[in-house]
Scaffold this motif. Sequence first.
Motif, short mmCIF file in Angstrom:
data_model
loop_
_atom_site.label_atom_id
_atom_site.label_comp_id
_atom_site.label_asym_id
_atom_site.label_seq_id
_atom_site.Cartn_x
_atom_site.Cartn_y
_atom_site.Cartn_z
N SER A 1 53.04 -3.97 63.92
CA SER A 1 51.62 -4.39 63.91
C SER A 1 51.32 -4.97 62.47
O SER A 1 50.34 -5.73 62.20
N SER B 1 48.31 0.68 62.08
CA SER B 1 47.62 -0.95 62.19
C SER B 1 47.85 -1.58 60.93
O SER B 1 47.86 -2.87 61.19
N ASN C 1 53.79 0.24 66.55
CA ASN C 1 52.89 1.23 67.38
C ASN C 1 53.79 2.37 67.94
O ASN C 1 52.97 3.27 68.61
N ASP D 1 54.37 -8.35 68.51
CA ASP D 1 54.84 -7.45 69.74
C ASP D 1 55.95 -7.46 70.43
O ASP D 1 56.17 -6.75 71.28
N ASN E 1 51.24 -10.28 65.44
CA ASN E 1 50.30 -9.61 64.61
C ASN E 1 49.78 -9.74 63.31
O ASN E 1 48.63 -9.30 62.98
N MET F 1 47.69 -8.92 69.72
CA MET F 1 48.05 -7.44 70.06
C MET F 1 47.28 -7.37 71.19
O MET F 1 45.91 -7.35 71.12
#
Length: 395
Positions: free
Chosen positions: A329, A371, A345, A301, A285, A1
């Motif tokens: 994520s 996250s 995200n 991503d 990620n 990320m």
Amino acid sequence: MCDQTFVAITFGPCDNCAKTKPLMNIYLNNEVINYCSLCVELMACQGLEKGETVAKLKKETEALKVKLEVERNKLHDTELHKLAEKVEAVGQLNIRARRVLKGHANKVLCMDWCTDKRRLVSSSQDGKLIVWDAFTTNKEHAVSMPSTWVMACAYSPSGCAVAAGGLDNKCSVYPLSLDKNENLAAKRKPVAMHTNYVSHCTFTNSDLQVLTSSGDGTCALWDVESAQLLQSFHSHTADVLSLDMGPSETSNTFVSGGCDKKAKLWDMRSGQNVQSFETHESDVNCVKFYPNGDAFATASDDATCRFFDLRADREVAVFSKDSVMFGASSVDFSLSGRLLFAGYNDYTINIWDVLKAERVSILFGHDNRVSTVRVSPDGSAFCSASWDNTLRVWA
């Protein structure tokens, strides 16, 4: 990320030519050596036969990869979602946020459940490590870390300790006690030391060993008591962002993902990379094993989550929609393995049907990037951590 990637350039005397240059940290027989780029290239060329060059060998390697992919495709006779066409669809889900945990002063970067199914630990950019009671939302312990951006945290299998690390390049273990007023920072035990930030950490099947991944492109296995390096794992060509241990209590494998767009399966006994998957188009990620250990999922991503079967040695499902344009994520499976929870995200959590590769629900509630997503050990709830400084428990 990209928002969590840091580049550390070390200047100093090269261990080979003694000239002061930008150095590359590499490992030989588990020993760190600092070589300049020229010496690394010279070392790579040693032992070449007459007429061979590094460029020629790289070209040959790429040709072999193509041949392997052709042979692999010959065995790929159907898709997972086609096999699951007659399987009954997942019914309507009534999942909502039941608890909101507030206490961090900055982005919450990581969290992990305790095996008692009640407590959890979280780490944040505010430099704090907090142990929570998820039932009451009370804070049981709060620890100030040596640096901000505490990017990794994990509960030990016994529930008697937590591990955490981040931009200080270290992973430390903190023993927990029933005394909530005890100064845990004074009992901090540094266990792991990398040459770049620690992106993820997890205990193995006991409290005695910790597995870490780092921005230096490596994963490493450490002994907690002696703080000695037991095994290092080298194959990624960029930052390693995530790892996950096999679910079996006797598992000797783990999977990792990183900024080189690859997910890799490792044998902890030999230190060898035994399988590699390269279908993502951007940073991987998060990686998470399927409950039976025969497959794993990734979040990237490139706005997709993907499902890889280790026995088939290939990707078997892609979880994506045209309306999902932001990076994923974090991922985790329901206890049965039928559902995949993914944090994105764009502040949402998408729930996917693993067999049919269809989205069955979307959850809103966070005000910033999600996250981490983690399902509780008994499967009755899951927790999400976010850059909005909060954690939410969903059920």
